[in-house]
Design a protein around this motif. Structure first.
Motif, PDB file in Angstrom:
ATOM      1  N   PRO A 221      29.546  61.655  78.677  1.00  0.00           N
ATOM      2  CA  PRO A 221      29.697  61.551  80.133  1.00  0.00           C
ATOM      3  C   PRO A 221      28.361  61.414  80.860  1.00  0.00           C
ATOM      4  CG  PRO A 221      30.502  63.682  79.310  1.00  0.00           C
ATOM      5  CD  PRO A 221      30.106  62.886  78.121  1.00  0.00           C
ATOM      6  N   GLN A 222      27.264  61.804  80.168  1.00  0.00           N
ATOM      7  CA  GLN A 222      25.947  61.663  80.817  1.00  0.00           C
ATOM      8  C   GLN A 222      25.631  60.198  81.102  1.00  0.00           C
ATOM      9  OE1 GLN A 222      26.628  63.177  77.870  1.00  0.00           O
ATOM     10  NE2 GLN A 222      24.969  64.574  77.294  1.00  0.00           N
TER      11      GLN A 222
ATOM     12  N   ASP B 114      27.886  57.921  81.969  1.00  0.00           N
ATOM     13  CA  ASP B 114      28.923  57.304  82.802  1.00  0.00           C
ATOM     14  C   ASP B 114      28.473  57.232  84.253  1.00  0.00           C
ATOM     15  OD1 ASP B 114      31.194  56.288  83.796  1.00  0.00           O
ATOM     16  OD2 ASP B 114      32.501  57.950  83.207  1.00  0.00           O
ATOM     17  N   LEU B 115      27.516  56.330  84.522  1.00  0.00           N
ATOM     18  CA  LEU B 115      26.910  56.259  85.856  1.00  0.00           C
ATOM     19  C   LEU B 115      27.885  55.782  86.923  1.00  0.00           C
ATOM     20  CD1 LEU B 115      23.431  54.812  84.942  1.00  0.00           C
ATOM     21  CD2 LEU B 115      23.900  57.078  85.823  1.00  0.00           C
TER      22      LEU B 115
ATOM     23  N   ALA C 176      26.592  62.066  86.755  1.00  0.00           N
ATOM     24  CA  ALA C 176      25.961  61.626  85.511  1.00  0.00           C
ATOM     25  C   ALA C 176      24.526  62.129  85.417  1.00  0.00           C
ATOM     26  CB  ALA C 176      26.003  60.103  85.415  1.00  0.00           C
ATOM     27  N   ILE C 177      23.810  62.105  86.542  1.00  0.00           N
ATOM     28  CA  ILE C 177      22.418  62.560  86.535  1.00  0.00           C
ATOM     29  C   ILE C 177      22.363  64.046  86.223  1.00  0.00           C
ATOM     30  CG2 ILE C 177      20.459  63.033  88.040  1.00  0.00           C
ATOM     31  CD1 ILE C 177      20.909  60.341  89.293  1.00  0.00           C
ATOM     32  N   GLU C 178      23.286  64.800  86.815  1.00  0.00           N
ATOM     33  CA  GLU C 178      23.329  66.235  86.563  1.00  0.00           C
ATOM     34  C   GLU C 178      23.526  66.489  85.066  1.00  0.00           C
ATOM     35  OE1 GLU C 178      25.820  68.120  89.498  1.00  0.00           O
ATOM     36  OE2 GLU C 178      24.011  69.294  89.871  1.00  0.00           O
ATOM     37  N   ALA C 179      24.464  65.727  84.465  1.00  0.00           N
ATOM     38  CA  ALA C 179      24.762  65.914  83.046  1.00  0.00           C
ATOM     39  C   ALA C 179      23.575  65.481  82.184  1.00  0.00           C
ATOM     40  CB  ALA C 179      26.008  65.126  82.680  1.00  0.00           C
ATOM     41  N   GLN C 180      22.943  64.367  82.583  1.00  0.00           N
ATOM     42  CA  GLN C 180      21.861  63.813  81.776  1.00  0.00           C
ATOM     43  C   GLN C 180      20.652  64.744  81.735  1.00  0.00           C
ATOM     44  OE1 GLN C 180      20.074  59.725  82.648  1.00  0.00           O
ATOM     45  NE2 GLN C 180      21.926  59.217  81.546  1.00  0.00           N
ATOM     46  N   LEU C 181      20.294  65.302  82.889  1.00  0.00           N
ATOM     47  CA  LEU C 181      19.096  66.129  82.945  1.00  0.00           C
ATOM     48  C   LEU C 181      19.325  67.502  82.337  1.00  0.00           C
ATOM     49  CD1 LEU C 181      17.656  65.253  86.449  1.00  0.00           C
ATOM     50  CD2 LEU C 181      17.108  64.275  84.248  1.00  0.00           C
TER      51      LEU C 181
END
Lengths: 553, 326
Positions: A137-138, A140-141, B54-59
């Protein structure tokens, strides 16, 4: 005792050596930036400012990574490209799509497309990409999996099942960038993958890469190669305004004050610019706080402001005042409700403003606007520190409200703190961007939707003013489920009317897009007469531009 | 020896305090790394809710209590593992710092040494011949140059020598098409690119060293032992260097220690103006993007080197001036 003297002598010797080295270096034959610019291979190459190093480039072409190179979207393509200024859709890797019912989307996948390594592009790649986004999900922009339930291949089609009746989801899902299954299935961690040698379906492939500059070369087997005139894109890491003006760029995205005297003057025969209106910049009132929850009070504010004067100050006259409908005009004219007076532009009318304020309980006394207890009305406006255009606008607001006897206090937190205050609802009036995707459901949902409404203190991702209206929610719910295009436009117009009447935000001016173009080597840039794409250099709309350019005569 | 041990104990104590402050202060800044990332995107237009998620999850924004984070952090400091940068996701902080450090150390470091040596020597000369042109020229010129703000001098230099005259490159540490390596051609290229930023730092910092040295030395020149040495008929140079300068250099030496320690912090404004890929630029990126891991690594490096440089100056002081040892 002699130790110091010797140290000093040694240091002096070192200094002399350095000095000599420095002088030697000055005469060394090396290439400068100017050299790089003139190195370009004749007319088929283009110098662009689409990406900025900080100060150098990281080699990251993972199209889903937050640290990706902007131009990764020139390499990877979506199913459909949406011009966010007009909402117009151009079929891309899909030749089209259908919505047989409100829970299903069928994408017809284009045949004859190949990846830049020669493998064929198939519907399986599309489904693989969707599954990849589900698993991580990271990445999934676009947030496709907040709408999707599953996706499957059906011949040359991809059938997407939605988790609810959700017609506008098609526009969101269709914008996903598609990556090749045969390469990405072996990537151990796609989230931290930097994809140094990207293989995509797009018109360009990565050429030479150094931390200070990279090139993109034309993909000769591109599925519409005949439309791609530019053989090579050169992207330097440093694109200061002085560089852009002096080094002969073909395409840059940059705000330049006094553009006629700087950019245009550098090459009056070729340098042009187009600064179209983008999303609405507005003052968002906090609907959970008095007096901002009072419609009369908001009407008073809207009538008190001369938005054109604010726009002139903030945008230096390049972009005008914004319509209170939430639409971007003139690009969204086609769906504008004709019954709304003056296209939704609210003129300044201080008499009307004072009447509205009186209804809200504020009257003028000795040049000051006071409440029932005789206390002067004080308004606190939050705007991010360092965004000088917004601040200029807010200063105008302060001046205009000051003339009515309202005291305005401007607070300027750092951008991160501003963002936190915006999302958690800790403000009275805050500067913010609303709308701007060109898709009515997304835009109005973000302004009015109960979906995003969170209690104060909790993080919201839309509807920051915590606006709440059952009428708006009913309209949004219907817009989400109806496949009837006529009805979609009708609902969009009702939402404009509601936004115009209820003032969930007070529209001030349009944010600009800052396109600088040169017609020296290529023509066919988007313009006011032919607004087929935004001048922006990131996301997928540059593909529309790169497939429209033609060599100059 | 007791003097050295006492200083060492003090060093360890200050180090711990610095490391702890370094943990606390970034966390007191309002807004999270996600907020910073979104704010950056929002400058280009609206940021959809999906992108925010997505940014929250990525970082993977830091979770857990402050105490747990602190314990993890201390462990990371000891092993020099600072994790992944938020700004330059998914790069390792250690790699980013290692990439930026050489540029700063070489460019800013050499210039700092050069400015100190030149400035001190000129200061000695000016004080020895005070009242003549050897004195007035560097004193007036030095105060004039150091009165300019750093970045203003940098902008003037980059505009006139870079853009108008076109003699020097205007940005970067090496040419657009070059890749860093250890060939002579690349080194020449790098020096050519370092010329303007180095000249800026040299010009603006030279004055301080000259004035500091000159003023301190004029004081010592009035001391009895200098008069005595002169009366004894020692050569002028011997009196100037061994009697007056050795005693007058102490304040300048402290300043030099601080300046050397500060070198690793880079020269933020100059690196910004010249888009020089050093530590100063990296620090600027880290702070504006709420990049905790990167900020912690950089601040730690800066505090440690300032402390170590101060420690070394203290020791050197003890050698130069026996009175401080007591």
């Amino acid at each position: 005792m002699t130790r110091t003297a010797r140290t000093a002598r040694r240091l002096a010797a070192a200094a002399v050596t350095v000095g000599v080295l420095a002088t030697a270096a000055c005469s060394a034959p090396v290439q400068t930036n100017q050299g790089a610019a003139s190195d370009r291979g004749g007319n088929s190459s283009m110098l662009i400012a689409a990406d900025n190093g900080s100060p150098t480039f990281d080699r990251n072409f993972n199209p889903f990574s937050s640290g990706k190179r902007n131009t990764a979207t020139y390499i990877y393509e979506p199913l459909v490209i949406i011009n966010e200024m007009s909402g117009e859709e151009t079929p891309w890797l899909a030749t089209g799509y259908e919505q047989p019912d409100a829970r299903t989307i069928v994408f017809h996948i284009r045949e004859g497309v190949t990846w830049s390594d020669g493998e064929a592009f198939t519907p399986e790649d599309v489904v693989f990409t969707f599954d990849l986004l589900k698993k991580h999900p990271q990445l999934d922009l676009k947030g496709v999996w907040s709408h999707m339930e599953s996706a499957e291949v059906d011949g040359q089609d991809v059938v997407v099942h939605l988790s609810a009746e959700d017609v506008p989801a098609a526009q969101i899902i269709s914008q996903s960038l598609i990556v090749p299954e045969h390469l990405w299935k072996d990537v151990p961690d796609p989230v931290t993958f930097t994809n140094e040698n990207p293989v995509g379906t797009g018109p360009y492939t990565l050429g030479e890469f150094t931390p200070n500059q990279y090139t993109l070369e034309k993909n000769q087997d591109y599925w519409q190669a005949d439309k791609v005139a530019v053989e090579e894109l050169v992207q330097p890491a440093a694109n200061s305004e002085l560089d852009i003006v002096n080094n002969g760029y073909d395409w840059a995205y940059a705000f330049m004050s006094d553009v006629e005297e700087t950019w245009v003057k550098a090459d009056p025969d070729h340098n042009t610019y187009w600064f179209p209106a983008g999303a609405t910049i507005a003052l968002i009132p906090n609907m959970t706080k008095a007096p901002y929850d009072d419609l009369d009070f908001r009407r008073g504010l809207a009538a008190a402001l001369d938005k054109q004067a604010i726009a002139d100050k903030a945008m230096q006259g390049y972009v005008g005042r914004a319509s209170q409908t939430g639409l971007m005009l003139p690009s969204q004219e086609a769906i504008l409700d004709p019954d709304i007076p003056n296209e939704g532009y609210v003129d300044q009318d201080t008499d009307a403003a004072l009447e509205h304020f009186a209804k809200a309980g504020y009257t003028q006394q000795g040049g000051k606007l006071v409440d029932a207890n005789g206390k002067q009305l004080t308004i606190r406006i939050t705007t991010p520190n360092g965004w000088s255009d917004w601040l200029q606008g807010v200063e105008q607001v302060r001046g205009q409200l000051g003339e009515l006897g309202i005291e305005v206090e401007v607070v300027q937190p750092q951008p991160a703190a501003y963002q936190q205050e915006l999302r958690s609802g800790q403000f009275d009036l805050i500067m913010g961007t609303v709308g701007g995707t060109g898709q009515p459901f997304q835009d109005f949902n973000g302004i009015l939707g109960a979906e995003f409404n969170r209690p104060i203190g909790e993080t919201a991702s839309g509807n920051f003013g915590r606006f709440s209206s059952p009428d708006a929610d009913a309209l949004l719910a219907e817009l989400k489920t109806t496949t009837d295009e006529q009805r979609q436009v009708e609902i969009a117009q009702e939402l404009q009317q509601l936004t115009y009447d209820q003032l969930p935000m007070i529209s001030l001016f349009y944010g600009g897009s800052w396109g600088l173009f040169s017609t020296k080597s290529f023509t066919g840039w988007p313009s006011e007469d032919d607004p087929y794409a935004s001048p922006k250099t990131w996301d997928s709309t540059p593909l529309l531009i790169l497939t429209s350019l033609e060599p100059a005569e | 020896m007791r003097y050295v041990l006492r200083r060492l104990g003090l060093l360890v104590l200050t180090l711990w305090a610095a490391v702890t402050l370094n943990f606390v202060i970034p966390r007191l800044m309002p807004g999270s790394p996600t907020d910073a990332a979104i704010a950056k995107l929002a400058q280009n237009g609206p940021v959809t809710p999906a992108v925010q998620a997505a940014i929250e999850a990525q970082l993977g924004v830091p979770g857990g209590s402050w105490w747990n984070q602190y314990v993890d952090y201390l462990g990371n400091v000891l092993t020099l593992d600072f994790g992944v940068s938020y700004t330059f996701f998914p790069q390792q902080v250690s790699g980013l710092v290692a990439g930026a450090l050489p540029w700063t150390l070489i460019m800013v470091g050499l210039v700092t040494v050069l400015a100190f040596v030149l400035g001190t020597l000129i200061g000695v000369g000016a004080a020895w011949r005070r009242g003549t042109w050897v004195d007035s020229l560097p004193t007036v010129g030095g105060s004039f140059l150091s009165a300019f703000p750093y970045f203003w001098t940098a902008l003037l230099i980059v505009f006139f020598l870079g853009y108008v005259a076109g003699w020097f490159p205007t940005s970067g540490a090496y040419s657009a098409t070059a890749t860093p390596n250890l060939s002579w051609q690349f080194l020449g290229d790098a020096l050519y690119h370092a010329a303007l930023p180095a000249a800026t730092i040299l010009l603006t910092s030279l004055g301080g060293w000259i004035l500091g040295m000159r003023n301190a030395m004029i004081n010592t020149l009035g001391e009895d032992y200098v008069t005595f040495a002169e009366a004894n008929g020692l050569r002028g140079r011997t009196v100037a260097v061994r009697y007056a300068a050795r005693n007058a250099i102490l304040p300048n030496l402290t300043g030099f220690g601080m300046a050397l320690g500060g070198v690793v912090g880079g020269s933020l404004l100059v690196e910004q103006v010249f888009a020089y890929p050093g530590v100063g630029y990296l620090l600027y990126n880290a702070v504006t993007n709420q990049d905790f891991p990167l900020m912690q690594a950089l601040f730690l490096m800066i505090t440690v080197s300032v402390l170590v440089a101060n420690f070394l100056v203290d020791i050197l002081y003890g050698i130069l001036d026996p009175r401080t040892r007591r």
